[in-house]
Motif scaffolding. Structure first.
Motif, PDB file in Angstrom:
ATOM      1  N   MET A 157     -27.747  58.864 -31.979  1.00 26.72           N
ATOM      2  CA  MET A 157     -28.053  57.823 -32.965  1.00 26.72           C
ATOM      3  C   MET A 157     -28.937  58.364 -34.079  1.00 26.72           C
ATOM      4  SD  MET A 157     -28.765  54.783 -30.189  1.00 26.72           S
ATOM      5  CE  MET A 157     -29.162  53.532 -31.415  1.00 26.72           C
ATOM      6  N   LEU A 158     -29.856  59.245 -33.710  1.00 28.57           N
ATOM      7  CA  LEU A 158     -30.741  59.847 -34.702  1.00 28.57           C
ATOM      8  C   LEU A 158     -29.955  60.758 -35.640  1.00 28.57           C
ATOM      9  CD1 LEU A 158     -33.697  60.151 -35.607  1.00 28.57           C
ATOM     10  CD2 LEU A 158     -33.944  61.993 -33.939  1.00 28.57           C
ATOM     11  N   LEU A 159     -29.017  61.532 -35.087  1.00 24.83           N
ATOM     12  CA  LEU A 159     -28.223  62.424 -35.922  1.00 24.83           C
ATOM     13  C   LEU A 159     -27.350  61.640 -36.892  1.00 24.83           C
ATOM     14  CD1 LEU A 159     -27.500  65.558 -36.144  1.00 24.83           C
ATOM     15  CD2 LEU A 159     -25.361  64.860 -35.090  1.00 24.83           C
ATOM     16  N   VAL A 160     -26.775  60.522 -36.431  1.00 20.38           N
ATOM     17  CA  VAL A 160     -25.952  59.712 -37.325  1.00 20.38           C
ATOM     18  C   VAL A 160     -26.800  59.140 -38.458  1.00 20.38           C
ATOM     19  CG1 VAL A 160     -24.512  57.641 -37.484  1.00 20.38           C
ATOM     20  CG2 VAL A 160     -24.276  59.168 -35.529  1.00 20.38           C
ATOM     21  N   SER A 161     -28.031  58.740 -38.161  1.00 19.36           N
ATOM     22  CA  SER A 161     -28.911  58.218 -39.218  1.00 19.36           C
ATOM     23  C   SER A 161     -29.257  59.311 -40.232  1.00 19.36           C
ATOM     24  CB  SER A 161     -30.186  57.627 -38.603  1.00 19.36           C
ATOM     25  OG  SER A 161     -30.972  58.634 -37.991  1.00 19.36           O
ATOM     26  N   ILE A 162     -29.382  60.561 -39.755  1.00 19.72           N
ATOM     27  CA  ILE A 162     -29.603  61.674 -40.685  1.00 19.72           C
ATOM     28  C   ILE A 162     -28.341  61.927 -41.503  1.00 19.72           C
ATOM     29  CG2 ILE A 162     -30.083  64.148 -40.847  1.00 19.72           C
ATOM     30  CD1 ILE A 162     -31.766  63.876 -38.291  1.00 19.72           C
ATOM     31  N   SER A 163     -27.170  61.873 -40.854  1.00 21.35           N
ATOM     32  CA  SER A 163     -25.903  62.078 -41.548  1.00 21.35           C
ATOM     33  C   SER A 163     -25.681  61.021 -42.634  1.00 21.35           C
ATOM     34  CB  SER A 163     -24.739  62.037 -40.559  1.00 21.35           C
ATOM     35  OG  SER A 163     -24.832  63.068 -39.610  1.00 21.35           O
ATOM     36  N   MET A 164     -26.131  59.805 -42.369  1.00 26.15           N
ATOM     37  CA  MET A 164     -25.971  58.745 -43.363  1.00 26.15           C
ATOM     38  C   MET A 164     -26.672  59.093 -44.666  1.00 26.15           C
ATOM     39  SD  MET A 164     -24.007  56.220 -42.516  1.00 26.15           S
ATOM     40  CE  MET A 164     -24.560  55.076 -43.789  1.00 26.15           C
ATOM     41  N   ILE A 238     -39.951  58.112 -26.936  1.00 29.88           N
ATOM     42  CA  ILE A 238     -40.619  57.135 -27.804  1.00 29.88           C
ATOM     43  C   ILE A 238     -40.651  57.638 -29.245  1.00 29.88           C
ATOM     44  CG2 ILE A 238     -42.820  55.997 -28.284  1.00 29.88           C
ATOM     45  CD1 ILE A 238     -43.323  55.985 -25.266  1.00 29.88           C
ATOM     46  N   VAL A 239     -40.922  58.935 -29.407  1.00 29.38           N
ATOM     47  CA  VAL A 239     -40.922  59.528 -30.745  1.00 29.38           C
ATOM     48  C   VAL A 239     -39.513  59.480 -31.345  1.00 29.38           C
ATOM     49  CG1 VAL A 239     -41.361  61.625 -32.077  1.00 29.38           C
ATOM     50  CG2 VAL A 239     -42.880  61.014 -30.190  1.00 29.38           C
ATOM     51  N   GLN A 240     -38.501  59.733 -30.519  1.00 29.86           N
ATOM     52  CA  GLN A 240     -37.117  59.602 -30.984  1.00 29.86           C
ATOM     53  C   GLN A 240     -36.861  58.207 -31.560  1.00 29.86           C
ATOM     54  OE1 GLN A 240     -34.847  60.770 -27.405  1.00 29.86           O
ATOM     55  NE2 GLN A 240     -33.687  62.155 -28.703  1.00 29.86           N
ATOM     56  N   LEU A 241     -37.270  57.199 -30.831  1.00 22.13           N
ATOM     57  CA  LEU A 241     -37.060  55.819 -31.283  1.00 22.13           C
ATOM     58  C   LEU A 241     -37.801  55.550 -32.593  1.00 22.13           C
ATOM     59  CD1 LEU A 241     -37.271  53.823 -27.923  1.00 22.13           C
ATOM     60  CD2 LEU A 241     -35.295  53.998 -29.448  1.00 22.13           C
ATOM     61  N   ALA A 242     -39.008  56.083 -32.701  1.00 25.15           N
ATOM     62  CA  ALA A 242     -39.785  55.897 -33.927  1.00 25.15           C
ATOM     63  C   ALA A 242     -39.066  56.534 -35.118  1.00 25.15           C
ATOM     64  CB  ALA A 242     -41.182  56.487 -33.754  1.00 25.15           C
ATOM     65  N   TRP A 243     -38.597  57.772 -34.930  1.00 25.53           N
ATOM     66  CA  TRP A 243     -37.857  58.442 -36.001  1.00 25.53           C
ATOM     67  C   TRP A 243     -36.580  57.673 -36.336  1.00 25.53           C
ATOM     68  CZ3 TRP A 243     -39.165  61.515 -39.615  1.00 25.53           C
ATOM     69  CH2 TRP A 243     -40.130  62.510 -39.443  1.00 25.53           C
ATOM     70  N   LEU A 244     -35.904  57.137 -35.325  1.00 25.54           N
ATOM     71  CA  LEU A 244     -34.674  56.401 -35.558  1.00 25.54           C
ATOM     72  C   LEU A 244     -34.924  55.173 -36.421  1.00 25.54           C
ATOM     73  CD1 LEU A 244     -31.657  55.992 -34.952  1.00 25.54           C
ATOM     74  CD2 LEU A 244     -32.319  54.790 -32.860  1.00 25.54           C
ATOM     75  N   VAL A 245     -35.960  54.429 -36.104  1.00 28.22           N
ATOM     76  CA  VAL A 245     -36.296  53.243 -36.899  1.00 28.22           C
ATOM     77  C   VAL A 245     -36.619  53.628 -38.344  1.00 28.22           C
ATOM     78  CG1 VAL A 245     -37.973  51.382 -37.191  1.00 28.22           C
ATOM     79  CG2 VAL A 245     -37.084  51.904 -34.913  1.00 28.22           C
ATOM     80  N   VAL A 246     -37.417  54.669 -38.512  1.00 23.49           N
ATOM     81  CA  VAL A 246     -37.806  55.111 -39.855  1.00 23.49           C
ATOM     82  C   VAL A 246     -36.586  55.539 -40.672  1.00 23.49           C
ATOM     83  CG1 VAL A 246     -39.044  56.903 -41.137  1.00 23.49           C
ATOM     84  CG2 VAL A 246     -40.147  55.764 -39.219  1.00 23.49           C
ATOM     85  N   LEU A 247     -35.711  56.346 -40.072  1.00 18.71           N
ATOM     86  CA  LEU A 247     -34.562  56.872 -40.805  1.00 18.71           C
ATOM     87  C   LEU A 247     -33.533  55.790 -41.106  1.00 18.71           C
ATOM     88  CD1 LEU A 247     -34.114  60.314 -39.020  1.00 18.71           C
ATOM     89  CD2 LEU A 247     -34.892  59.906 -41.351  1.00 18.71           C
ATOM     90  N   VAL A 248     -33.347  54.832 -40.190  1.00 18.57           N
ATOM     91  CA  VAL A 248     -32.414  53.733 -40.456  1.00 18.57           C
ATOM     92  C   VAL A 248     -32.940  52.861 -41.599  1.00 18.57           C
ATOM     93  CG1 VAL A 248     -31.457  51.590 -39.523  1.00 18.57           C
ATOM     94  CG2 VAL A 248     -31.356  53.697 -38.176  1.00 18.57           C
ATOM     95  N   LEU A 249     -34.214  52.538 -41.565  1.00 21.00           N
ATOM     96  CA  LEU A 249     -34.798  51.742 -42.658  1.00 21.00           C
ATOM     97  C   LEU A 249     -34.726  52.488 -43.982  1.00 21.00           C
ATOM     98  CD1 LEU A 249     -37.935  50.209 -40.881  1.00 21.00           C
ATOM     99  CD2 LEU A 249     -35.785  49.070 -41.441  1.00 21.00           C
ATOM    100  N   LEU A 250     -35.026  53.795 -43.941  1.00 19.47           N
ATOM    101  CA  LEU A 250     -34.939  54.606 -45.153  1.00 19.47           C
ATOM    102  C   LEU A 250     -33.507  54.677 -45.655  1.00 19.47           C
ATOM    103  CD1 LEU A 250     -36.329  56.546 -47.150  1.00 19.47           C
ATOM    104  CD2 LEU A 250     -35.873  58.402 -45.543  1.00 19.47           C
TER     105      LEU A 250
END
Length: 267
Positions: A157-164, A238-250
């Motif tokens: 999920m984190l990689l897809v948010s970066i790909s976006m 937990i850090v993964q989830l934090a990064w995921l929220v930040v990148l999705v919002l960004l």
């Protein structure tokens, strides 16, 4: 949400049809996995100081990287989305009664899941029966396996948010070439796919740990091998989830800004 799930399901079924391409990919991944292990075997045989990660843990790292390459490789892309942006056909996407960010996020996630589903099991099965030091072994305990599964899912999920962010950048550049080069080269290195993070210099490890890329590959693979203990793995998730929220919002903010300024070619 129902629309996004429908798109996800349809894209997943479409991706599962490309079995011939998957077979070719499996052969390639076996070759590169074995060659990489050979290189590191020679390195470990001649190293003067004991590395911070053992050869068996590194072997696990390499085989998991090959098995789940579709989850972690930033260079895997959807050319259809690039064409929508650069040809002006993005206008059809804007007519849909759904948010564009969520729609594309579902498509990209399904694409990577279908690719991994076709390729990961043959790689894992064969890697488990290879002789040492090429054999893939089970994690040290059930806890590590469960944490690995969670970390791998969040890593996807984190990689897809970066790909976006890569696709959104094409709204500005109108060419995916530069963005692909930057994201693919830098992201692959910082994720530990070129050199495993534990083998990097300490100053470079500090840089890598401050960025989200290593949570897509390096972190879940070392959780599986037991190199990262369970208590540290929980903190990492937990850090993964934090990064995921930040990148999705960004990403959503960047997408909305790009769509407000988009010019559809041809009228």
């Amino acid at each position: 949400m129902r629309a996004f799930l429908s798109v996800f399901r349809l894209r997943l079924f479409v991706g599962l049809q490309y079995r011939s391409a998957a077979l070719a990919g499996i052969a390639t991944q076996f070759f590169f996995g074995a060659m990489t292990i050979m290189v590191f075997e020679a390195f470990y045989a001649n190293v003067s100081n004991e590395p911070s990660i053992t050869l068996s843990q590194l072997t696990i790292y390499i085989w998991l990287k090959q098995a789940f390459l579709a989850f972690i490789a930033l260079w895997i892309r959807d050319n259809e989305l690039f064409q929508l942006i650069t040809t002006g056909n993005i206008a059809y996407e804007l007519c849909r009664p759904t948010g564009l960010y969520g729609l594309w996020y579902a498509k990209l996630t399904a694409q990577r899941l279908s690719n991994a589903a076709l390729r990961c099991f043959p790689v894992l099965i064969v890697a488990f029966v290879l002789p040492q030091p090429y054999r893939l072994t089970l994690p040290p305990d059930l806890t590590s396996l469960v944490l690995f599964a969670i970390a791998l899912l969040f890593g996807l999920m984190l990689l897809v948010s970066i790909s976006m962010l890569l696709y959104i950048s094409v709204f500005v550049t109108m060419s995916p070439v530069g963005s692909l080069l930057i994201f693919a080269v830098a992201g692959e290195f910082l994720a530990g796919m070129v050199i495993p993070v534990p083998l990097m210099p300490h100053w470079l490890q500090t840089v890598v740990y401050a960025l989200p890329f290593h949570y897509t590959a390096d972190f879940p693979f070392r959780v599986y091998s037991g190199h990262i203990p369970a208590n540290e793995a929980l903190i990492g998730i937990i850090v993964q989830l934090a990064w995921l929220v930040v990148l999705v919002l960004l990403g959503k903010k960047a997408m909305n800004g790009a769509l407000r300024k988009v010019v559809v070619q041809g009228g």
